[in-house]
Design an enzyme around this catalytic site. Structure first.
Site, PDB file in Angstrom:
ATOM      1  N   SER A  90     124.781  18.216   7.781  1.00  0.00           N
ATOM      2  CA  SER A  90     124.973  18.708   6.353  1.00  0.00           C
ATOM      3  C   SER A  90     125.019  20.107   6.409  1.00  0.00           C
ATOM      4  CB  SER A  90     123.612  18.352   5.457  1.00  0.00           C
ATOM      5  OG  SER A  90     123.737  19.182   4.271  1.00  0.00           O
ATOM      6  N   TYR A 136     114.775  17.410   3.508  1.00  0.00           N
ATOM      7  CA  TYR A 136     116.058  17.232   4.003  1.00  0.00           C
ATOM      8  C   TYR A 136     116.669  18.178   4.894  1.00  0.00           C
ATOM      9  CZ  TYR A 136     120.992  15.872   3.080  1.00  0.00           C
ATOM     10  OH  TYR A 136     122.410  15.818   3.338  1.00  0.00           O
TER      11      TYR A 136
END
Length: 285
Positions: free
Chosen positions: A153, A166
């Site tokens: 990501s 995350y």
């Protein structure tokens, strides 16, 4: 001198495995492999019902489809199913580590250690490592062109409030994925290529409520899959989407931290893109 094929035209006749394959980008990767007439596509997902529906809806002409209900955070289960896949299918030549979860919209000290942090790290960080480990030796031994694709990501490159676990999990993926790429090169296994993918928020439902920012639009899953697939075939090491995410990397080496934070927070609003995040129910995707 050994000649190594570094670019693939397609995945025709090859064996492909996709995690988080029942929906979202995972399903798109599966459909792409079938469209290119892969010999076998193995679908792994934790959601048995969604996996069954997806398998029923696929219409492969020449591709064999195998489905396995797998929790990528369960090391014993992954090892057992991977062994069965290797015995049944043979070498997995393209492995797409797509399964992942998102937690956000809370400060780290407000989150639940087990439900949020441990859960996120087990799936996002350890999951790709757990899945890749049993398949890499066969890839290496095959001598054939093989690919390992790891979905990380943009949050694995740039820190952001309200998504600490995350971001931490995706930083781990980036570091691990890049290290494996270098290890393969150092060991002389040039036929196995690793692609690390770092997209901004993708409109799959997982990031519902997250906001775009100047120069950082929400991404269409089809676009991410297209660019990732193309990079995978070429053996390209890194995919960053959109390209403006790379500006953050450049800025890290130029601006003082305080000024960088001011621009990201007050000028561009990046540090508030997760304020209204709510995502979707707790499922790997």
């Amino acid at each position: 001198m050994r000649i190594v094929t570094t670019t693939l035209k397609d995945v025709a006749g090859r064996h492909v495995l996709v995690t988080g394959a029942a929906m979202g980008m995972g399903r798109l990767f599966v459909e792409r492999a079938i469209a290119e007439r892969a010999a076998t596509v193995v679908l792994w997902d934790i959601d048995a019902d969604a996996l069954a529906r997806t398998a029923d809806e696929l219409d492969p002409e020449v591709t064999r489809v195998r489905t396995d209900v797998v929790d990528v955070s369960d090391r014993a289960a992954v090892a057992a199913v991977a062994e069965a896949v290797l015995e049944d299918v043979g070498v997995i030549e393209v492995l797409v580590n797509n399964a992942g979860v998102v937690r956000g919209n809370h400060y780290f000290w407000e989150t639940d250690t087990e439900r949020d942090t441990a859960f996120t790290m087990a799936i996002n960080a350890l999951g790709p490592m757990t899945v890749a480990r049993p398949f890499l030796p066969a890839m290496i031994a095959s001598g054939a062109p093989c690919r390992l694709v790891n979905l990380a990501s943009a949050a694995g490159l740039t820190a952001n409030p309200r998504m600490a676990a995350y971001a931490g999990s995706k930083w781990a993926v980036v570091g691990w994925s890049e290290s494996v790429r270098l290890e393969l090169e150092q060991a002389g296994h040039d036929h196995v290529k690793v692609t690390t993918v770092c997209p901004y928020y993708i409109k799959t439902g997982m990031f519902d409520g997250a906001q775009s920012a100047p120069l950082l639009p929400l991404l269409e899953p089809e676009d991410v899959v297209d660019e990732t697939w193309s990079a995978m075939l070429r053996g390209k090491p890194f995919v960053v989407m959109p390209k403006t995410v790379q500006l953050s990397e450049a800025v890290k080496g130029i601006l003082p931290i305080g000024m960088r934070d001011f621009i990201a927070d007050k000028v561009l609003g990046i540090y508030h893109t997760m304020d209204d995040f709510h995502g979707r129910p707790d499922k790997q995707a």
